[in-house]
Design a protein around this motif. Structure first.
Motif, mmCIF file in Angstrom:
data_model
loop_
_atom_site.group_PDB
_atom_site.id
_atom_site.type_symbol
_atom_site.label_atom_id
_atom_site.label_comp_id
_atom_site.label_asym_id
_atom_site.label_seq_id
_atom_site.Cartn_x
_atom_site.Cartn_y
_atom_site.Cartn_z
ATOM 1 N N CYS A 39 0.742 -1.300 0.043
ATOM 2 C CA CYS A 39 0.109 -0.005 -0.159
ATOM 3 C C CYS A 39 0.897 1.252 -0.029
ATOM 4 O O CYS A 39 1.885 1.250 0.847
ATOM 5 N N ASP A 40 0.392 2.210 -0.800
ATOM 6 C CA ASP A 40 1.462 3.390 -1.172
ATOM 7 C C ASP A 40 1.468 4.300 0.081
ATOM 8 O O ASP A 40 2.266 5.091 0.422
ATOM 9 N N ASP A 41 0.212 4.397 0.848
ATOM 10 C CA ASP A 41 -0.079 5.199 2.045
ATOM 11 C C ASP A 41 -1.020 4.486 2.770
ATOM 12 O O ASP A 41 -1.308 3.640 2.594
ATOM 13 N N MET A 42 -1.277 5.198 4.043
ATOM 14 C CA MET A 42 -2.256 4.661 5.072
ATOM 15 C C MET A 42 -3.480 4.880 4.516
ATOM 16 O O MET A 42 -4.314 3.726 4.858
ATOM 17 N N GLU A 60 7.426 1.140 11.651
ATOM 18 C CA GLU A 60 7.306 2.250 12.654
ATOM 19 C C GLU A 60 7.379 3.617 12.235
ATOM 20 O O GLU A 60 6.723 4.553 12.627
ATOM 21 N N GLU A 61 8.214 3.919 11.103
ATOM 22 C CA GLU A 61 8.427 5.166 10.589
ATOM 23 C C GLU A 61 6.935 5.727 9.881
ATOM 24 O O GLU A 61 6.923 6.762 9.638
ATOM 25 N N VAL A 62 6.035 4.897 9.767
ATOM 26 C CA VAL A 62 4.922 5.369 8.764
ATOM 27 C C VAL A 62 3.657 5.432 9.679
ATOM 28 O O VAL A 62 2.663 6.082 9.552
ATOM 29 N N ILE A 63 3.897 5.265 11.039
ATOM 30 C CA ILE A 63 2.803 5.397 11.951
ATOM 31 C C ILE A 63 2.792 6.578 12.795
ATOM 32 O O ILE A 63 3.022 6.480 14.118
ATOM 33 N N GLY A 64 2.755 7.661 12.196
ATOM 34 C CA GLY A 64 2.718 8.821 13.115
ATOM 35 C C GLY A 64 1.349 8.898 13.721
ATOM 36 O O GLY A 64 0.325 8.232 13.625
ATOM 37 N N GLU A 65 0.906 10.083 14.576
ATOM 38 C CA GLU A 65 -0.177 10.212 15.097
ATOM 39 C C GLU A 65 -1.405 10.063 14.317
ATOM 40 O O GLU A 65 -2.421 9.484 14.550
ATOM 41 N N VAL A 66 -1.379 10.980 13.112
ATOM 42 C CA VAL A 66 -2.448 10.790 12.182
ATOM 43 C C VAL A 66 -2.645 9.295 11.602
ATOM 44 O O VAL A 66 -3.946 8.907 11.465
ATOM 45 N N ALA A 67 -1.616 8.849 10.996
ATOM 46 C CA ALA A 67 -1.934 7.746 10.278
ATOM 47 C C ALA A 67 -2.141 6.463 11.611
ATOM 48 O O ALA A 67 -3.306 5.821 11.087
ATOM 49 N N THR A 68 -1.741 6.609 12.618
ATOM 50 C CA THR A 68 -2.223 5.503 13.684
ATOM 51 C C THR A 68 -3.655 5.782 13.973
ATOM 52 O O THR A 68 -4.536 4.664 14.198
ATOM 53 N N SER A 96 9.868 3.977 21.311
ATOM 54 C CA SER A 96 9.368 5.369 20.829
ATOM 55 C C SER A 96 8.078 5.778 21.105
ATOM 56 O O SER A 96 7.167 4.732 21.477
ATOM 57 N N ARG A 97 7.772 6.962 20.868
ATOM 58 C CA ARG A 97 6.309 7.519 21.177
ATOM 59 C C ARG A 97 5.217 6.524 20.119
ATOM 60 O O ARG A 97 4.209 6.366 20.277
ATOM 61 N N ALA A 98 5.889 6.491 19.162
ATOM 62 C CA ALA A 98 4.941 5.936 17.906
ATOM 63 C C ALA A 98 4.515 4.457 18.388
ATOM 64 O O ALA A 98 3.501 4.079 18.102
ATOM 65 N N ILE A 99 5.607 3.692 18.993
ATOM 66 C CA ILE A 99 5.309 2.365 19.178
ATOM 67 C C ILE A 99 4.590 2.330 20.424
ATOM 68 O O ILE A 99 3.535 1.282 20.423
ATOM 69 N N ASP A 104 -1.256 1.404 22.412
ATOM 70 C CA ASP A 104 -2.546 1.842 22.906
ATOM 71 C C ASP A 104 -3.768 1.573 22.038
ATOM 72 O O ASP A 104 -4.773 1.398 22.511
ATOM 73 N N GLU A 105 -3.500 2.028 20.784
ATOM 74 C CA GLU A 105 -4.517 2.121 19.898
ATOM 75 C C GLU A 105 -5.092 0.809 19.128
ATOM 76 O O GLU A 105 -6.179 0.677 19.017
ATOM 77 N N PHE A 106 -4.196 -0.209 18.996
ATOM 78 C CA PHE A 106 -4.467 -1.200 18.369
ATOM 79 C C PHE A 106 -4.812 -2.326 19.404
ATOM 80 O O PHE A 106 -3.936 -2.772 20.130
#
Length: 530
Positions: A39-42, A60-68, A96-99, A104-106
């Motif tokens: 997938c090219d993006d979230m 991890e690099e692609v799961i920023g706050e918006v993507a998560t 990291s904060r993303a992890i 928490d979210e998933f």
């Protein structure tokens, strides 16, 4: 489930940091026999979720706050059975904060730290897909239960409707008889109407009891060599009123050489009469129904072909299932519960045979094919089938016992019309007192009475000095195997179901009388003349 859907539901949806990582990850997964979709993006990944997914793997690099948040919102919309596994490929440290946010979210998340061994990744994905497959099994089970519940709901509604249908003319006819008090000649048509409606209700209840016995494995076949053409003749005779009412033509194409199967003649007659009834009910007037029987290999094959409403292709497999009715045919069926084909399939399979349906679609008729293993061919001529049983006069004193006064009184009147001398009691205790005084030769006892029930009464009657010669018949509304065993142990000679089938009752008395005459004759032969 189609093969295409199955492949979509096994997919690993990939969202990596770079195009190179995506290409490398996809290559690794495909070598391990996984189906990978990059997938090219979230947003693209979320769109693919609805098409089918086995697991999601993101870097991890692609799961920023918006993507998560976007992925978490999409996963929250899953149906109750679904819990998509999410694998996060984390950088060393995994703190990291993303992890932390992803954990928490998933709800169903696994974090795998890089660099990793390929074997570890493959093992984690296989475990995730095994869990996902169990979710699909749960989904299929829930779907099946929901469909079965829906079919049962529709069946119960149909049952209520079909039982009310004969009650309406019965009630009307009774009201007319009570208000008009017509002479016998005029009253005859009302009696005929009520007889037809009672017969219809009896058939409905009998079908329900038959299905219950078959599904619980409580049905016993009386196996013998059976001429199939005689069975078909009997079935035709039973179905003839429907054909005459609908103006349908019936064509029989039977071989000159008799077809012999090992089976239960009564049950096989039930199979073919059900198929003929269906053909008549679902054929527009006037229709044509053909019955073709042939010897094919080691089987007798009977095809019932009609010019009726036909069957949609998606219904051909499920039409024999319990509670399934072809949609849109209720009106054409002219009444019924839609369980006749369930009975047909069950009875044919009990005989070691198969039944299948074929149709070119709605409005183009249907063909039902029954295959039964052949026994041996015998060169005898066709055996004539028995037709009905003539009524006979009943002699002697008959005791009728039932706590339902209407049932007892009406049966007393029927027996009196046949020449018997009936006496009635409405409880076991009362019956015992009357019987000791009158000493009946025949007794019909209801089983489910309060206080002294029919079985206890039967044992008491048998214990009397004259009780050994008393002919005892149990009358019940139940036919369970356990009850039958209890009835036999109580000393009954026979067990009949309510409402009393007069032809069956008279036939039983004839056989009993013939058996006793043979016993008397045998005793006379053995006793030397003085």
């Amino acid at each position: 489930m189609s093969q295409d859907n199955s492949a979509l539901e096994e997919r690993i949806l990939l969202r990596t940091a770079t195009t190179g990582d995506a290409r490398l990850a996809k290559d690794v997964l495909q070598r391990a026999n996984f189906v990978a979709h990059v997938c090219d993006d979230m947003h693209a990944l979320v769109s693919e979720l609805s098409r089918g997914v086995g697991a999601v793997m993101v870097a991890e690099e692609v799961i920023g706050e918006v993507a998560t948040s976007e992925l978490a919102s999409a996963l929250a919309l899953q149906p109750p059975w679904s819990d998509v596994p999410v694998l996060v490929l984390a950088r060393r440290g995994a703190d990291s904060r993303a992890i932390a946010s992803a954990m928490d979210e998933f709800a169903n998340v696994t974090v795998i730290e890089r660099p990793m061994r390929v074997a570890a990744l493959v093992t984690a994905l296989r475990a995730a897909l095994r869990a996902r497959r169990r979710q699909y099994e749960l989904r299929n089970l829930l779907d099946s239960l929901r469909d079965a519940d829906q079919r049962k709901t529709e069946f119960l509604a149909t049952l209520a409707h079909e039982l009310r249908n004969p009650l309406a003319p019965l009630s009307t006819a009774l009201s007319l008889l009570a208000r008009k008090k017509p002479p016998p000649a005029e009253a005859g048509k009302y009696y005929e109407l009520m007889t037809r409606q009672v017969d219809h209700m009896v058939r409905l209840v009998n079908d329900l009891m038959e299905v219950s016995r078959i599904t619980r494995g409580k049905i016993d076949l009386q196996l013998a060599q059976v001429l199939l053409d005689s069975v078909i003749d009997e079935a035709v005779e039973l179905s003839r009123p429907l054909f005459e009412r609908g103006g349908h033509a019936l064509v029989l194409d039977l071989p000159s050489e008799p077809l012999v199967v090992r089976g239960d003649a009564v049950r096989l007659t039930q199979v073919f009469s059900n198929l003929l009834n269906n053909a008549a009910k679902y054929s527009p007037t006037p229709g044509k129904v053909s019955v073709v029987a042939r010897h094919e290999a080691q089987h007798a094959v009977v095809r019932v072909v009609d010019t009726g409403t036909g069957i949609a292709p998606d219904m051909l497999r499920s039409i024999f299932d319990m509670f399934v009715q072809v949609s849109g045919t209720a009106k054409a069926a002219q009444g019924g519960l839609g369980i006749g084909l369930t009975l047909v399939k069950s009875l044919v399979e009990l005989h070691g045979g198969t039944v299948e349906a074929a149709s070119d679609g709605p409005g183009r008729g249907a063909t039902f094919t029954v295959r039964l293993p052949l026994a041996r061919l015998i060169p005898s001529s066709r055996r004539p089938s028995s037709r009905g049983t003539a009524e006979t006069e009943i002699k002697g004193t008959v005791l009728v016992v039932d706590d339902n006064h209407d049932a007892a009184d009406s049966l007393v009147e029927l027996l009196a019309s046949l020449g018997a001398t009936p006496i009635v009691a409405y409880s076991g205790e009362e019956a015992l007192r009357i019987a000791r005084d009158r000493k009946p030769t025949l007794a019909l006892l209801d089983i489910g009475m309060p206080g002294m029930d029919g079985c206890e009464l039967a044992r008491c009657l048998r214990a009397e000095p004259w009780g050994e010669d008393l002919h005892l018949i149990a009358l019940t509304g139940w036919g369970q195997q356990g009850l039958r065993a209890r009835i036999a142990e109580a000393g009954f000679d026979h067990h009949l179901l309510k409402p009393l089938n007069l032809s069956e009752f008279v036939r039983l008395l004839k056989h009993e009388r013939a058996a006793r005459d043979r016993q008397v004759a045998a005793k006379e032969i053995q006793t030397p003349a003085s």
